[in-house]
Design a protein around this motif. Structure first.
Motif, PDB file in Angstrom:
ATOM      1  N   TYR A  40       0.849  -1.070   0.108  1.00 43.34           N
ATOM      2  CA  TYR A  40      -0.057   0.124   0.085  1.00 43.34           C
ATOM      3  C   TYR A  40       0.792   1.261  -0.158  1.00 43.34           C
ATOM      4  O   TYR A  40       0.263   2.447  -0.314  1.00 43.34           O
ATOM      5  N   ALA A  43       0.915   1.423  -3.826  1.00 43.99           N
ATOM      6  CA  ALA A  43      -0.566   1.576  -4.411  1.00 43.99           C
ATOM      7  C   ALA A  43      -1.116   3.101  -3.992  1.00 43.99           C
ATOM      8  O   ALA A  43      -1.692   3.602  -4.688  1.00 43.99           O
ATOM      9  N   MET A  47      -2.422   5.726  -6.271  1.00 38.80           N
ATOM     10  CA  MET A  47      -3.762   6.163  -6.281  1.00 38.80           C
ATOM     11  C   MET A  47      -3.780   7.732  -6.199  1.00 38.80           C
ATOM     12  O   MET A  47      -4.429   8.535  -6.680  1.00 38.80           O
ATOM     13  N   TYR A  50      -2.987   9.736  -9.351  1.00 37.65           N
ATOM     14  CA  TYR A  50      -4.180   9.766 -10.103  1.00 37.65           C
ATOM     15  C   TYR A  50      -5.426  10.705  -9.690  1.00 37.65           C
ATOM     16  O   TYR A  50      -5.861  11.440 -10.333  1.00 37.65           O
ATOM     17  N   LYS A 181     -12.460   8.069  -5.484  1.00 38.72           N
ATOM     18  CA  LYS A 181     -11.088   7.805  -5.597  1.00 38.72           C
ATOM     19  C   LYS A 181     -10.234   8.465  -4.612  1.00 38.72           C
ATOM     20  O   LYS A 181      -9.302   8.265  -4.298  1.00 38.72           O
ATOM     21  N   GLU A 184     -10.471   6.587  -1.563  1.00 39.51           N
ATOM     22  CA  GLU A 184      -9.478   5.304  -1.529  1.00 39.51           C
ATOM     23  C   GLU A 184      -7.989   5.686  -1.350  1.00 39.51           C
ATOM     24  O   GLU A 184      -7.447   4.795  -0.796  1.00 39.51           O
ATOM     25  N   GLY A 185      -7.674   6.735  -1.966  1.00 37.90           N
ATOM     26  CA  GLY A 185      -6.280   7.145  -2.203  1.00 37.90           C
ATOM     27  C   GLY A 185      -5.767   7.515  -0.709  1.00 37.90           C
ATOM     28  O   GLY A 185      -4.735   6.822  -0.222  1.00 37.90           O
ATOM     29  N   SER A 227      -4.655  -3.505  -6.726  1.00 39.87           N
ATOM     30  CA  SER A 227      -5.132  -2.270  -6.006  1.00 39.87           C
ATOM     31  C   SER A 227      -5.403  -1.131  -6.568  1.00 39.87           C
ATOM     32  O   SER A 227      -6.704  -0.827  -6.688  1.00 39.87           O
ATOM     33  N   ALA A 228      -4.481  -0.348  -7.247  1.00 37.46           N
ATOM     34  CA  ALA A 228      -4.841   0.833  -8.119  1.00 37.46           C
ATOM     35  C   ALA A 228      -5.645   0.441  -9.223  1.00 37.46           C
ATOM     36  O   ALA A 228      -6.832   1.490  -9.284  1.00 37.46           O
ATOM     37  N   LEU A 232     -10.225   1.094  -9.173  1.00 36.76           N
ATOM     38  CA  LEU A 232     -10.727   2.015 -10.291  1.00 36.76           C
ATOM     39  C   LEU A 232     -11.891   1.320 -11.073  1.00 36.76           C
ATOM     40  O   LEU A 232     -13.043   1.821 -11.078  1.00 36.76           O
TER      41      LEU A 232
END
Length: 304
Positions: A40, A43, A47, A50, A181, A184-185, A227-228, A232
């Motif tokens: 993580y 990841a 993330m 992004y 997103k 999650e990030g 993960s990433a 998504l």
């Protein structure tokens, strides 16, 4: 559109199902909790990059939004993955994925607990019990050795599934405008920090890492694909299909995990593996029968 959704559903099932095999393979080279933490780290960076490129709402803006990412980071990332990675040391990829597939059933239980006016019906209670019977059949505990490696390992994986279900319900109770997103990030970043703290707390060391090509491959696959990219795809499908259909990924993933575990790691499933999975799947169908029926009717109306 239907073909696109089906393709993404299959892709997500493969990404998340094969993750169990990648975890099992990587555990040969990493201490378990440190492995989850480094996963993580990577990841979370991907993330957040992004998120920064695609939204102005990249930072939680109020107490509720920080509370959401805190809950997700603690339960969905840190606790879930710590217990999953530790548990997978003593069982197969397929068996771990099957126990995790209990999460949608446990989510229903926690939803009922936090919404007292909702009660399980008799059929729903049977579905819940069948889910637990499935885990019992799968673990196949030895009465003379209830603390056997396989039983304890599957117990750890079960705790992971409980943490994931509880985190999902608590997150749903907090209604925020934060993009998925972004949530999650930040959850990945917070979860990685907590995992590193746990790793240090239990005495794991970077010196125990054997950084081979296989180790790097497992780590990159988990960080990038499972993960990433996986999350998504998940959030995209969640908007298009709804929670009932997307929950079916939990039941496609064990199939992928069993197949990839057999092909990559020579893990051979037993008859109890399939029986346990059958109990859990039937339990899910009974608990979600009304929602599934409504989804089928809605799909038919779209087709007409």
């Amino acid at each position: 559109m239907r073909f696109r959704n089906a393709t993404l559903f299959v892709a997500l099932s493969i990404a998340w199902g094969s993750a169990f095999t990648a975890i099992k393979a990587g555990l040969e080279f990493f201490p378990p909790v440190l492995f989850a933490a480094v996963r993580y780290d990577l990841a979370g960076v991907l993330m957040m990059a992004y998120v920064l490129l695609t939204t102005d709402h990249w930072l939680p803006r109020d107490r509720d939004e920080w509370l959401v990412v805190g809950i997700d980071g603690l339960l969905l990332i840190a606790v879930y993955h710590a217990f999953l990675f530790v548990g997978e040391q003593g069982t197969t990829s397929g068996a771990s994925a099957i126990v995790v597939s209990l999460s949608p059933i446990l989510t229903t239980v926690f939803a009922r607990a936090f919404l007292p006016h909702e009660r399980l019906t008799t059929v729903g209670t049977v579905g819940l019990l069948l889910g637990f019977v499935g885990v019992g059949v799968l673990s196949n505990p030895d009465p003379g050795n209830l603390l056997g490696t396989r039983t304890v390992s599957l117990g750890f994986v079960f705790v992971a599934a409980v943490a994931f279900a509880l985190g999902s319900v608590l997150t749903q109770r907090l209604d925020t405008d934060m993009p998925a997103k972004t949530m999650e990030g930040w959850s990945m970043v917070i979860g990685a920090v907590l995992l590193h703290a746990a790793s240090v707390g239990i005495g794991e060391s970077v010196a125990d890492v054997d950084l081979t090509l296989e180790a790097i491959g497992a780590l990159v696959f988990l960080s990038v694909v499972s993960s990433a990219i996986g999350f998504l795809i998940y959030f995209d499908l969640l908007k298009r299909l709804g929670s009932i259909e997307i929950n079916l990924v939990s039941y496609a993933a064990p199939v992928v995990a069993t197949v990839t575990g057999f092909v990559v790691l020579s893990e051979t499933p037993t008859a109890l593996t399939f029986v346990g999975f059958g109990f859990i799947f039937v339990g899910f169908a009974l608990l979600k029968r009304r929602a599934i029926r409504s989804q089928i009717v809605r799909s038919r109306s779209y087709a007409d």
